[in-house]
Motif scaffolding. Sequence first.
Motif, PDB file in Angstrom:
ATOM      1  N   PRO A 141       5.409  11.595  54.329  1.00 17.40           N
ATOM      2  CA  PRO A 141       4.980  10.199  54.225  1.00 17.40           C
ATOM      3  C   PRO A 141       3.868   9.962  53.204  1.00 17.40           C
ATOM      4  N   ASP A 142       2.980  10.952  52.990  1.00 15.62           N
ATOM      5  CA  ASP A 142       1.827  10.732  52.129  1.00 15.62           C
ATOM      6  C   ASP A 142       1.841  11.557  50.844  1.00 15.62           C
ATOM      7  N   LYS A 143       2.848  12.450  50.686  1.00 20.28           N
ATOM      8  CA  LYS A 143       2.852  13.309  49.496  1.00 20.28           C
ATOM      9  C   LYS A 143       4.198  13.992  49.320  1.00 20.28           C
ATOM     10  N   GLN A 144       4.377  14.581  48.140  1.00 18.50           N
ATOM     11  CA  GLN A 144       5.548  15.414  47.870  1.00 18.50           C
ATOM     12  C   GLN A 144       5.086  16.864  47.683  1.00 18.50           C
ATOM     13  N   ASN A 145       5.864  17.798  48.207  1.00 21.07           N
ATOM     14  CA  ASN A 145       5.477  19.197  48.179  1.00 21.07           C
ATOM     15  C   ASN A 145       6.567  20.042  47.525  1.00 21.07           C
ATOM     16  N   SER A 146       6.155  20.914  46.634  1.00 26.05           N
ATOM     17  CA  SER A 146       7.075  21.868  46.013  1.00 26.05           C
ATOM     18  C   SER A 146       6.596  23.270  46.347  1.00 26.05           C
ATOM     19  N   THR A 147       7.482  24.091  46.911  1.00 25.23           N
ATOM     20  CA  THR A 147       7.085  25.380  47.461  1.00 25.23           C
ATOM     21  C   THR A 147       7.919  26.515  46.895  1.00 25.23           C
ATOM     22  N   LEU A 148       7.264  27.621  46.600  1.00 22.83           N
ATOM     23  CA  LEU A 148       7.927  28.879  46.263  1.00 22.83           C
ATOM     24  C   LEU A 148       7.568  29.895  47.336  1.00 22.83           C
ATOM     25  N   MET A 164       4.733  35.880  50.845  1.00 21.78           N
ATOM     26  CA  MET A 164       3.804  35.057  50.068  1.00 21.78           C
ATOM     27  C   MET A 164       4.391  33.658  49.886  1.00 21.78           C
ATOM     28  N   LYS A 165       3.495  32.676  49.820  1.00 21.82           N
ATOM     29  CA  LYS A 165       3.927  31.291  49.668  1.00 21.82           C
ATOM     30  C   LYS A 165       2.938  30.541  48.778  1.00 21.82           C
ATOM     31  N   TYR A 166       3.474  29.721  47.872  1.00 21.22           N
ATOM     32  CA  TYR A 166       2.645  28.915  46.971  1.00 21.22           C
ATOM     33  C   TYR A 166       3.207  27.495  46.949  1.00 21.22           C
ATOM     34  N   THR A 167       2.357  26.499  47.183  1.00 21.61           N
ATOM     35  CA  THR A 167       2.812  25.113  47.277  1.00 21.61           C
ATOM     36  C   THR A 167       1.956  24.200  46.416  1.00 21.61           C
ATOM     37  N   THR A 168       2.610  23.289  45.709  1.00 25.65           N
ATOM     38  CA  THR A 168       1.945  22.219  44.964  1.00 25.65           C
ATOM     39  C   THR A 168       2.162  20.902  45.702  1.00 25.65           C
ATOM     40  N   HIS A 169       1.071  20.184  45.983  1.00 20.21           N
ATOM     41  CA  HIS A 169       1.121  18.916  46.705  1.00 20.21           C
ATOM     42  C   HIS A 169       0.742  17.782  45.753  1.00 20.21           C
ATOM     43  N   GLN A 170       1.605  16.779  45.644  1.00 21.98           N
ATOM     44  CA  GLN A 170       1.346  15.602  44.820  1.00 21.98           C
ATOM     45  C   GLN A 170       1.138  14.409  45.747  1.00 21.98           C
ATOM     46  N   LEU A 171      -0.075  13.871  45.794  1.00 21.77           N
ATOM     47  CA  LEU A 171      -0.410  12.787  46.709  1.00 21.77           C
ATOM     48  C   LEU A 171       0.164  11.468  46.218  1.00 21.77           C
ATOM     49  N   ASN A 172       0.657  10.638  47.155  1.00 20.90           N
ATOM     50  CA  ASN A 172       1.153   9.309  46.782  1.00 20.90           C
ATOM     51  C   ASN A 172       0.013   8.394  46.335  1.00 20.90           C
ATOM     52  N   SER A 173      -1.149   8.550  46.975  1.00 17.18           N
ATOM     53  CA  SER A 173      -2.326   7.758  46.616  1.00 17.18           C
ATOM     54  C   SER A 173      -3.499   8.704  46.428  1.00 17.18           C
ATOM     55  N   PRO A 174      -4.169   8.685  45.279  1.00 13.71           N
ATOM     56  CA  PRO A 174      -5.330   9.559  45.060  1.00 13.71           C
ATOM     57  C   PRO A 174      -6.409   9.340  46.111  1.00 13.71           C
ATOM     58  N   VAL A 175      -7.086  10.415  46.484  1.00 14.76           N
ATOM     59  CA  VAL A 175      -8.147  10.360  47.491  1.00 14.76           C
ATOM     60  C   VAL A 175      -9.498  10.420  46.799  1.00 14.76           C
ATOM     61  N   SER A 176     -10.373   9.494  47.165  1.00 15.62           N
ATOM     62  CA  SER A 176     -11.702   9.443  46.574  1.00 15.62           C
ATOM     63  C   SER A 176     -12.583  10.558  47.137  1.00 15.62           C
ATOM     64  N   VAL A 177     -13.210  11.316  46.245  1.00  8.79           N
ATOM     65  CA  VAL A 177     -14.145  12.377  46.623  1.00  8.79           C
ATOM     66  C   VAL A 177     -15.405  12.214  45.787  1.00  8.79           C
ATOM     67  N   ASP A 178     -16.416  12.993  46.099  1.00 11.46           N
ATOM     68  CA  ASP A 178     -17.651  12.924  45.329  1.00 11.46           C
ATOM     69  C   ASP A 178     -17.383  13.282  43.870  1.00 11.46           C
ATOM     70  N   GLY A 179     -17.661  12.352  42.980  1.00 11.83           N
ATOM     71  CA  GLY A 179     -17.502  12.611  41.557  1.00 11.83           C
ATOM     72  C   GLY A 179     -16.124  12.318  41.003  1.00 11.83           C
ATOM     73  N   GLY A 180     -15.230  11.674  41.787  1.00  9.72           N
ATOM     74  CA  GLY A 180     -13.923  11.351  41.226  1.00  9.72           C
ATOM     75  C   GLY A 180     -12.839  11.206  42.272  1.00  9.72           C
ATOM     76  N   TYR A 181     -11.611  11.574  41.875  1.00 12.99           N
ATOM     77  CA  TYR A 181     -10.447  11.447  42.746  1.00 12.99           C
ATOM     78  C   TYR A 181      -9.633  12.745  42.714  1.00 12.99           C
ATOM     79  N   VAL A 182      -8.910  12.974  43.802  1.00 10.13           N
ATOM     80  CA  VAL A 182      -7.968  14.095  43.875  1.00 10.13           C
ATOM     81  C   VAL A 182      -6.570  13.512  44.033  1.00 10.13           C
TER      82      VAL A 182
END
Length: 238
Positions: A141-148, A164-182
């Motif tokens: 609902p909040d992101k797309q995930n690509s996993t190897l 072993m597992k490696y995942t890339t998460h792409q957020l639908n809406s950037p999250v505000s953090v100190d000093g910018g966005y993720v």
Amino acid sequence: MLKPSCLLLAGLMACSTAHAQVFQRELGDFDLKLGTTPSRSMAQGLVKPSAAGSFHGGLDLSHDSGLYVGQYAPSMGITPGKNLEIDSYAGFKQPFDQNLGYEIGMIHYSYPKVETLDSQELFGGLSLLGSRFGAAFSNDPDKQNSTLFADLGGNQPFGIGISMKYTTHQLNSPVSVDGGYVSSFNDWSVKLSRPFMGIDLDLIYSDSNLSGSDCSAYSGRNSQCDGLVTLKAERAFY
């Protein structure tokens, strides 16, 4: 797919089975399995594992052609703090020979008793000399995930399994953090497994590329954002 009530019955049947974790029966060209442990390496936990509750189980129906369907509930929602989760899946699995095979399929994750949107996952993988290599894409609902994923079961030095597992998460809406966005982040894990006197021992290291205040944006597959070492011991009593 089967209704939740049917799955609950299957899970309870599996939990009451004595001396075995999987009940298996042939029905013509079909193979039916009821059990408290996942029957599928890819479709139940290899790509997107879930923490199991005290009561869990499901069923798996496969055809000689390689087609299969099933449902698995990592949690029946009976114990406090656990919600009912139903993972419905379908796929196709076929070996080329004794050393090489492939699998493709889809999983639908649903949570009938909570107001959480369902999610879907497409997966595919190869088995080579006893080891498995997989990739998956899920639309949460909040992101797309690509996993190897890699499970080196074909080569276990000193009887120790390595995955072993490696995942890339792409957020639908950037999250505000100190000093910018993720807007995206990565996480990964390495697991060492070994049976010991009837107990399954797992040593897991997990981490992500986020740290400090950026961890407020973390919502990945690991239990927390920063580096974490976990020792898990599990014993099946049926």
